[in-house]
Design a protein around this motif. Structure first.
Motif, short mmCIF file in Angstrom:
data_model
loop_
_atom_site.label_atom_id
_atom_site.label_comp_id
_atom_site.label_asym_id
_atom_site.label_seq_id
_atom_site.Cartn_x
_atom_site.Cartn_y
_atom_site.Cartn_z
N THR A 1 6.66 -4.56 -2.84
CA THR A 1 5.46 -4.75 -1.63
C THR A 1 4.68 -3.80 -1.77
OG1 THR A 1 6.96 -4.85 0.35
CG2 THR A 1 4.84 -4.26 0.94
N ASP A 2 2.57 -4.04 -2.17
CA ASP A 2 2.23 -3.89 -3.42
C ASP A 2 1.83 -2.17 -1.54
OD1 ASP A 2 2.18 -4.75 -4.91
OD2 ASP A 2 0.80 -6.26 -4.53
N ILE A 3 1.40 -2.57 -0.70
CA ILE A 3 0.89 -1.86 0.58
C ILE A 3 0.95 -2.45 1.82
CG2 ILE A 3 -1.38 -0.61 2.07
CD1 ILE A 3 -3.23 -1.53 -0.71
N TRP A 4 2.11 -1.25 2.52
CA TRP A 4 2.82 -1.66 4.05
C TRP A 4 1.77 -0.76 4.81
CZ3 TRP A 4 5.61 -4.56 6.10
CH2 TRP A 4 6.92 -5.27 5.16
N LEU A 5 0.53 -1.71 5.16
CA LEU A 5 -0.07 -1.03 6.57
C LEU A 5 0.54 -0.64 8.29
CD1 LEU A 5 -3.16 -3.03 6.85
CD2 LEU A 5 -3.52 -0.57 5.62
N ASP A 6 1.87 -1.00 8.04
CA ASP A 6 3.01 -0.18 9.67
C ASP A 6 3.58 -1.74 9.51
OD1 ASP A 6 1.45 -2.56 11.37
OD2 ASP A 6 0.15 -1.52 11.22
N LEU A 7 4.53 -1.19 10.58
CA LEU A 7 5.47 -2.40 9.68
C LEU A 7 4.94 -4.38 10.72
CD1 LEU A 7 8.97 -0.46 12.35
CD2 LEU A 7 8.19 -0.64 10.12
N ASN A 8 4.21 -4.16 11.13
CA ASN A 8 3.72 -5.24 11.35
C ASN A 8 2.32 -6.05 9.80
OD1 ASN A 8 4.95 -6.07 13.46
ND2 ASN A 8 3.96 -4.96 14.32
N ASN A 9 1.81 -4.92 9.00
CA ASN A 9 0.72 -5.33 8.64
C ASN A 9 1.60 -4.93 7.01
OD1 ASN A 9 -0.87 -6.26 10.57
ND2 ASN A 9 -0.84 -4.44 11.50
N VAL A 10 1.00 -6.13 5.81
CA VAL A 10 1.01 -6.05 4.81
C VAL A 10 -0.26 -6.61 4.10
CG1 VAL A 10 2.11 -6.74 2.85
CG2 VAL A 10 3.77 -5.95 4.62
N ILE A 11 -0.72 -5.65 3.23
CA ILE A 11 -1.54 -6.31 1.85
C ILE A 11 -0.64 -6.97 1.00
CG2 ILE A 11 -3.49 -5.36 0.46
CD1 ILE A 11 -4.22 -4.26 2.82
N GLU A 12 -0.55 -7.87 -0.51
CA GLU A 12 -0.95 -8.37 -1.06
C GLU A 12 -1.54 -8.24 -2.24
OE1 GLU A 12 2.39 -9.22 -3.99
OE2 GLU A 12 2.83 -7.64 -2.08
#
Length: 83
Positions: free
Chosen positions: A3-14
């Protein structure tokens, strides 16, 4: 898959970056794999298309921005402009 960036458990940035020799098919495979792999409900794909392999960014974005198994997919494409 990392995973590149986990903002929180429900939001990811790839983050994806095209490179010389990369085919559009490979980019699509990576995006589709990310859609399935992540358990987050909202996935943001930031694509830096420095090799400009995406011919129609608007159509590409609309094709992949859809809900998939209760997930929201967001595609952000940046293609550099040279003056």
């Amino acid at each position: 898959m990392r995973t590149d960036i986990w903002l929180d458990l429900n939001n990811v940035i790839e983050i994806k970056c095209t490179r010389k020799g990369m085919l559009l098919k490979k980019l699509i495979e990576e995006i589709e794999a990310g859609m399935i792999h992540y358990s987050a409900k909202c996935i943001y794909f930031f694509i830096y298309d420095k090799e400009k392999i995406i011919e129609n960014a608007f159509a590409f974005q609309k094709a992949y921005e859809r809900k998939l198994r209760d997930k929201e997919i967001h595609i952000i494409i940046h293609q550099p402009k040279f003056l």
